[in-house]
Design a protein around this motif. Structure first.
Motif, PDB file in Angstrom:
ATOM      1  N   VAL A   1     -27.527  87.586 -56.557  1.00  0.00           N
ATOM      2  CA  VAL A   1     -26.513  88.069 -55.631  1.00  0.00           C
ATOM      3  C   VAL A   1     -25.387  88.703 -56.431  1.00  0.00           C
ATOM      4  CG1 VAL A   1     -24.907  87.432 -53.791  1.00  0.00           C
ATOM      5  CG2 VAL A   1     -27.126  86.288 -53.974  1.00  0.00           C
ATOM      6  N   ASP A   2     -24.914  89.897 -55.968  1.00  0.00           N
ATOM      7  CA  ASP A   2     -23.802  90.593 -56.615  1.00  0.00           C
ATOM      8  C   ASP A   2     -22.497  90.030 -56.051  1.00  0.00           C
ATOM      9  OD1 ASP A   2     -21.990  92.347 -57.720  1.00  0.00           O
ATOM     10  OD2 ASP A   2     -23.332  94.077 -57.501  1.00  0.00           O
ATOM     11  N   PRO A   3     -21.638  89.460 -56.891  1.00  0.00           N
ATOM     12  CA  PRO A   3     -20.389  88.865 -56.370  1.00  0.00           C
ATOM     13  C   PRO A   3     -19.498  89.864 -55.646  1.00  0.00           C
ATOM     14  CG  PRO A   3     -20.807  88.177 -58.636  1.00  0.00           C
ATOM     15  CD  PRO A   3     -21.776  89.260 -58.339  1.00  0.00           C
ATOM     16  N   ARG A   4     -19.617  91.166 -55.955  1.00  0.00           N
ATOM     17  CA  ARG A   4     -18.751  92.147 -55.322  1.00  0.00           C
ATOM     18  C   ARG A   4     -19.024  92.287 -53.827  1.00  0.00           C
ATOM     19  NH1 ARG A   4     -20.000  97.394 -58.708  1.00  0.00           N
ATOM     20  NH2 ARG A   4     -22.097  96.582 -58.270  1.00  0.00           N
ATOM     21  N   PHE A   5     -20.262  91.911 -53.447  1.00  0.00           N
ATOM     22  CA  PHE A   5     -20.629  92.093 -52.046  1.00  0.00           C
ATOM     23  C   PHE A   5     -20.877  90.768 -51.342  1.00  0.00           C
ATOM     24  CE2 PHE A   5     -22.307  95.595 -54.668  1.00  0.00           C
ATOM     25  CZ  PHE A   5     -21.532  96.640 -54.177  1.00  0.00           C
ATOM     26  N   MET A   6     -20.340  89.695 -51.888  1.00  0.00           N
ATOM     27  CA  MET A   6     -20.525  88.390 -51.250  1.00  0.00           C
ATOM     28  C   MET A   6     -19.897  88.348 -49.867  1.00  0.00           C
ATOM     29  SD  MET A   6     -22.283  86.177 -52.997  1.00  0.00           S
ATOM     30  CE  MET A   6     -21.681  84.629 -52.342  1.00  0.00           C
ATOM     31  N   ALA A   7     -18.807  89.077 -49.694  1.00  0.00           N
ATOM     32  CA  ALA A   7     -18.105  89.051 -48.406  1.00  0.00           C
ATOM     33  C   ALA A   7     -18.874  89.786 -47.325  1.00  0.00           C
ATOM     34  CB  ALA A   7     -16.705  89.650 -48.564  1.00  0.00           C
ATOM     35  N   TRP A   8     -19.908  90.503 -47.682  1.00  0.00           N
ATOM     36  CA  TRP A   8     -20.655  91.268 -46.692  1.00  0.00           C
ATOM     37  C   TRP A   8     -21.573  90.377 -45.863  1.00  0.00           C
ATOM     38  CZ3 TRP A   8     -22.157  96.853 -48.461  1.00  0.00           C
ATOM     39  CH2 TRP A   8     -20.998  97.492 -48.959  1.00  0.00           C
ATOM     40  N   GLY A   9     -21.695  89.116 -46.233  1.00  0.00           N
ATOM     41  CA  GLY A   9     -22.503  88.213 -45.421  1.00  0.00           C
ATOM     42  C   GLY A   9     -23.460  87.401 -46.261  1.00  0.00           C
ATOM     43  N   PRO A  10     -24.094  86.384 -45.695  1.00  0.00           N
ATOM     44  CA  PRO A  10     -25.069  85.586 -46.462  1.00  0.00           C
ATOM     45  C   PRO A  10     -26.329  86.394 -46.739  1.00  0.00           C
ATOM     46  CG  PRO A  10     -25.070  84.915 -44.166  1.00  0.00           C
ATOM     47  CD  PRO A  10     -23.960  85.910 -44.307  1.00  0.00           C
ATOM     48  N   TYR A  11     -26.790  86.290 -47.952  1.00  0.00           N
ATOM     49  CA  TYR A  11     -27.973  87.045 -48.365  1.00  0.00           C
ATOM     50  C   TYR A  11     -29.218  86.176 -48.183  1.00  0.00           C
ATOM     51  CZ  TYR A  11     -25.037  90.779 -50.116  1.00  0.00           C
ATOM     52  OH  TYR A  11     -24.141  91.824 -50.203  1.00  0.00           O
ATOM     53  N   LYS A  12     -29.457  85.780 -46.912  1.00  0.00           N
ATOM     54  CA  LYS A  12     -30.617  84.962 -46.574  1.00  0.00           C
ATOM     55  C   LYS A  12     -30.907  85.113 -45.093  1.00  0.00           C
ATOM     56  CE  LYS A  12     -28.548  81.341 -48.069  1.00  0.00           C
ATOM     57  NZ  LYS A  12     -28.223  79.932 -48.440  1.00  0.00           N
ATOM     58  N   ASP A  13     -32.123  84.707 -44.697  1.00  0.00           N
ATOM     59  CA  ASP A  13     -32.532  84.766 -43.301  1.00  0.00           C
ATOM     60  C   ASP A  13     -33.583  83.683 -43.079  1.00  0.00           C
ATOM     61  OD1 ASP A  13     -32.592  85.591 -40.706  1.00  0.00           O
ATOM     62  OD2 ASP A  13     -33.991  87.261 -41.049  1.00  0.00           O
ATOM     63  N   THR A  14     -33.732  83.250 -41.816  1.00  0.00           N
ATOM     64  CA  THR A  14     -34.692  82.195 -41.479  1.00  0.00           C
ATOM     65  C   THR A  14     -35.592  82.649 -40.344  1.00  0.00           C
ATOM     66  OG1 THR A  14     -33.123  81.189 -39.934  1.00  0.00           O
ATOM     67  CG2 THR A  14     -33.133  80.362 -42.213  1.00  0.00           C
ATOM     68  N   ALA A  15     -36.767  82.014 -40.271  1.00  0.00           N
ATOM     69  CA  ALA A  15     -37.730  82.258 -39.196  1.00  0.00           C
ATOM     70  C   ALA A  15     -38.518  80.976 -38.968  1.00  0.00           C
ATOM     71  CB  ALA A  15     -38.658  83.416 -39.544  1.00  0.00           C
ATOM     72  N   THR A  16     -39.042  80.834 -37.778  1.00  0.00           N
ATOM     73  CA  THR A  16     -39.809  79.641 -37.403  1.00  0.00           C
ATOM     74  C   THR A  16     -41.293  79.989 -37.391  1.00  0.00           C
ATOM     75  OG1 THR A  16     -37.982  78.821 -36.062  1.00  0.00           O
ATOM     76  CG2 THR A  16     -40.151  77.885 -35.641  1.00  0.00           C
ATOM     77  N   VAL A  17     -42.103  79.102 -37.976  1.00  0.00           N
ATOM     78  CA  VAL A  17     -43.551  79.282 -38.031  1.00  0.00           C
ATOM     79  C   VAL A  17     -44.202  78.164 -37.233  1.00  0.00           C
ATOM     80  CG1 VAL A  17     -45.575  79.457 -39.502  1.00  0.00           C
ATOM     81  CG2 VAL A  17     -43.387  80.388 -40.283  1.00  0.00           C
ATOM     82  N   LYS A  18     -45.038  78.549 -36.262  1.00  0.00           N
ATOM     83  CA  LYS A  18     -45.797  77.587 -35.470  1.00  0.00           C
ATOM     84  C   LYS A  18     -47.270  77.714 -35.819  1.00  0.00           C
ATOM     85  CE  LYS A  18     -42.589  77.479 -31.546  1.00  0.00           C
ATOM     86  NZ  LYS A  18     -42.446  77.661 -30.080  1.00  0.00           N
ATOM     87  N   VAL A  19     -47.862  76.607 -36.285  1.00  0.00           N
ATOM     88  CA  VAL A  19     -49.264  76.584 -36.716  1.00  0.00           C
ATOM     89  C   VAL A  19     -50.034  75.727 -35.710  1.00  0.00           C
ATOM     90  CG1 VAL A  19     -50.869  76.011 -38.547  1.00  0.00           C
ATOM     91  CG2 VAL A  19     -48.589  76.857 -39.128  1.00  0.00           C
TER      92      VAL A  19
END
Length: 798
Positions: free
Chosen positions: A359-377
């Motif tokens: 992660v580039d510290p200069r752009f930390m304020a632009w938002g969290p650099y992650k995402d989630t999804a749900t998997v149903k098996v």
């Protein structure tokens, strides 16, 4: 067009100005020359009078001349004028010019001293020329003044445009850079004179690339002009930079270059799943490690900035599923960690997180650099193979058990909802000897024939269970069957070595300790028992003692053994294993009598021959054999010399063997021309009378030819000629050879050419005329050339 016209006018004005300057300088020089020439002449006169003895100063004082470059007028350019005070205008003075370009670029009027430039000059090629001027007497060519150097400088004009020597350029700048970030510096060069005017004064400007980039006019530094330039929106820019001389004013020359600017990536975009929920399915018959499904979070960044890591956050599927990443496709790979059972649990849910590891510290304020999804098996039902109640089975059976003896039973069940019955079988490749069989309905294993533990103590077979009415899926289990031992093998000697005993052995001496082995298993506290059979129990030679530890000792009962009387004894020994049921056997121990010394060291156990005389040693035997070998070698050599004798070189008269000669007239009529001659015709007729002329020299006596023997030159048939020559040869006893001669008279009946035989020809001193051969045609041309050549050579020599 206007710019070009203005440039031409400016050049014309500059040329006129420079010509005026040159003329002024020339006039001034003329005055200076006259003044100094007078001074030089005055000082020279005083020197002649002897009043003043000083070094004479040069009469010419020169300044630099100037000529404008790139002049293209119709007439040569006047560079300047040379004049001396001694020149009275009568024309007796001659001006001479030498140095760089003299005579080719610069010419001088030897009468007036005017110097002209005959060629267009380029300051960029040569900025100045060094020349030498001299005034001489026109008639005598004697110098009137010492030679003097002057310089002609080429005056610069703006005739070279700026050039970017290293273009086109490539530059990189990070995306999202601040306004004014330096990209790169471009530099142009101008071949004009930077010290004269503004011809080489450059100004940079941007022709293409606004409003994204700008350039500093004086330095050529390219900078960003817009904020937040996004690589994901546009990655490459083509910028055109111009460099203009004359300080950028009108009439200046210009040059351009291209600069390709690429925006490099920064981590300004977080990973994003295209879907919030993913559904996957897995069959219950899948094994751990098999892939369940894949998912990918998209990241618009590149390289390290676009790398994504995946992990499970929560969910009941974390116990049966595992997640990893495909490094090539950057996908999340979900695999089965444990076996799932449709009958127990039908669905699993897990939450997956995707994040950037860098992660580039200069752009930390632009938002969290992650995402989630749900998997149903979802677990899918499958027709599974039957399952054995045990992972493996182990049974025991006694050896020699009768056919049909029950060994054990295996059991498998169908885990599916249908719970279909199961059938069993033994794959033949696991029981090649077909020792066992199994009941298909209940899995009972039985023996098919008696087993022998000593041959094979363990049998490792497999049993297969197949569901009836299913998809023919089977399950296999390992069955290990141990064959239990039964005492069915008699004991025997552990070794079968002979026992050696000396002739002078002492009675009561222990000569051997024997032991036994048994192929059966030895039970606890079981040992072998040794004894002598009743028929030899009372022998007077040897006795046996059982040691109660599965060994027995053999002793000698008497002394006085002799090899001449008996060299070998056979002692039967009975061995019992004390098993259930007990087994016994009788083994024979071989005892050999040997010759020993006084220390009971065995010397020989073989019967020695007693026919040799006493005292005959080994050395004597070797000497006798050596003599025999030498005698045989002499005999062989004598026979070989006899065979190599040469045959007598002189053959006696009774050994004169000559065979009949058969000649084959291959050119004639086949078997009709074949004649056999008797051996008597080969004898020399003159040998009986004692007259035997030499055969290695030509006889001196030559019989003259019979009259009329010469054939007619023009005759085609040479039959008469051949017959005549044969008669001459038969009647001449001195002409070799003396054997019968087979004459090939004809090639066969019907031959146009007649005979080809040359036996009658005389090789030397011939007086025959062979000119008629020329008329026989092409077939006899070779013969005609042969004899004709010899005749002609003989005539020439004569």
């Amino acid at each position: 067009m206007k710019e070009g016209l203005g440039r031409k006018m400016w050049l014309l004005c500059l040329s006129a100005l420079m010509c005026g300057v040159s003329s002024g300088v020339s006039s001034g020089l003329d005055r200076t020359h006259r003044r100094h020439m007078g001074l030089h002449r005055h000082r020279g006169e005083r020197g002649k009078e002897g009043q003043v003895l000083q070094r004479s100063k040069r009469g010419w004082v020169w300044n630099q001349f100037f000529v404008i470059e790139e002049y293209t007028g119709p007439d040569p350019v006047l560079v300047g004028r040379l004049h001396s005070d001694v020149d009275s205008g009568t024309g007796y003075i001659k001006y001479i010019l030498s140095g760089e370009g003299a005579g080719t670029i610069f010419v001088i009027d030897d009468k007036t001293g005017n110097i002209h430039a005959t060629k267009t000059l380029d300051r960029e090629e040569q900025a100045q020329y060094t020349l030498t001027a001299q005034a001489v007497d026109r008639d005598t060519n004697k110098p009137l003044e010492p030679p003097s150097e002057f310089i002609v400088k080429v005056q610069d004009i703006n005739d070279n445009p700026p050039e970017f020597l290293h273009g086109p350029y490539y530059a990189r700048v990070p995306e999202m850079s601040n306004v004014g970030t330096s990209v790169m510096t471009v530099t142009a060069s101008d071949a004009d004179d930077p010290t004269y005017g503004n011809s080489a004064r450059l100004v940079y400007s941007i022709l293409q690339g606004q409003p994204y980039f700008s350039v500093e006019p004086q330095t050529g530094v390219i900078r960003t002009a817009l904020p937040n330039m996004d690589r994901e929106a546009r990655q490459e820019y083509d910028v055109v930079i111009q460099a203009k001389d004359m300080g950028g004013h009108m009439g200046g020359l210009s040059g351009t270059t291209e600069v390709k600017i690429t925006l490099t990536d920064v981590n300004d975009n977080p990973p994003k799943f295209p879907q919030s929920v993913y559904t996957m399915g897995v069959s219950e018959d899948k094994v751990p490690g098999e892939e369940v499904g894949r998912m990918k979070a998209k990241d618009l960044d590149m390289g390290e900035n676009g790398m994504v890591e995946y992990r499970f956050l929560e969910g009941d599927g974390m116990s049966v599923l595992e997640i990893s990443k495909d490094s090539e496709t950057q996908e999340a790979v979900i695999k089965l960690k444990k076996v799932v059972d449709y009958e127990k649990k039908k669905t699993y849910t897990v939450k997956v997180e995707a994040s950037n590891p860098h992660v580039d510290p200069r752009f930390m304020a632009w938002g969290p650099y992650k995402d989630t999804a749900t998997v149903k098996v979802s677990v899918e039902d499958a027709d599974e193979a039957p399952v054995f109640t045990e992972t493996s089975y182990g049974f025991e059976v006694e050896e020699n058990a009768p056919e049909g003896t029950v060994v054990g039973r295996v059991h498998a069940r169908d885990t599916d909802t249908a719970n279909n019955p199961v059938r069993y079988m033994i794959p033949r490749y696991t029981d090649l000897g077909q020792f066992f069989s199994i009941t298909p309905e209940d899995g009972v294993i039985k023996t098919s024939r008696p087993l022998d533990r000593e041959t094979q103590a363990w049998h490792n077979i497999s049993v297969s269970a197949t569901e009836i009415g299913g998809h023919h899926q089977d399950a296999k289990v390992r069955v290990n069957i141990k064959v239990k031992d039964v005492n069915d093998n008699p004991p025997e000697f552990a070794t079968n070595n002979e026992v050696l005993v000396c002739e002078n052995v002492v009675p009561g001496k222990l000569i051997e300790t024997v032991s036994a082995i048994d192929k059966d298993e030895m039970a606890h506290r079981q040992y072998f028992h040794f004894s002598l059979p009743p028929e030899v129990a009372n022998n007077h030679n040897f006795t046996l003692k059982d040691n109660k530890d599965s060994t027995a000792s053999i002793y000698v009962m008497r002394k006085g053994f002799s090899r001449m009387t008996q060299d070998m004894y056979f002692l039967p020994i009975e061995i019992n294993d004390n098993g259930v049921p007990p087994m016994s056997s009788t083994q024979t121990l071989i005892i050999r009598v040997c010759s020993c010394d006084s220390k009971e060291t065995i010397l020989s156990c073989n019967v020695e021959p007693f026919i040799l005389p006493a005292g005959l040693s080994t050395g004597a035997l070797i000497a006798i054999l050596a003599c025999i070998v030498i005698l045989l070698a002499i005999v062989v050599l004598f026979v070989a010399l006899r065979r190599q004798k040469k045959e007598p070189l002189i053959m006696y008269e009774e050994e004169d063997i000559r065979e009949n000669i058969i000649t084959y007239d291959d050119e004639g009529g086949g078997e009709e021309d074949t004649e056999a001659f008797d051996i008597a015709t080969l004898q020399n007729p003159d040998g009986a009378n004692g007259f035997l002329p030499r055969k290695d020299i030509k006889p001196e006596l030559q019989f003259p030819m019979r009259p009329g023997a010469r054939p007619v030159a023009n005759s085609v048939d040479v039959d008469d000629f051949i017959k005549t020559r044969i008669s001459d040869a038969d009647n001449d006893p001195t002409a070799p050879p003396y054997d019968s001669i087979q004459i090939y008279g004809y090639e066969g009946r019907g031959s146009v050419a007649g005979s080809l035989s040359s036996l009658e020809s005389v090789t030397t001193d011939s007086d025959l005329d062979y000119d008629y051969l020329q008329s026989w045609g092409p077939r006899f041309r070779k013969l005609a050339d042969l004899y004709g050549t010899k005749d002609s050579e003989a005539e020439d020599n004569s």
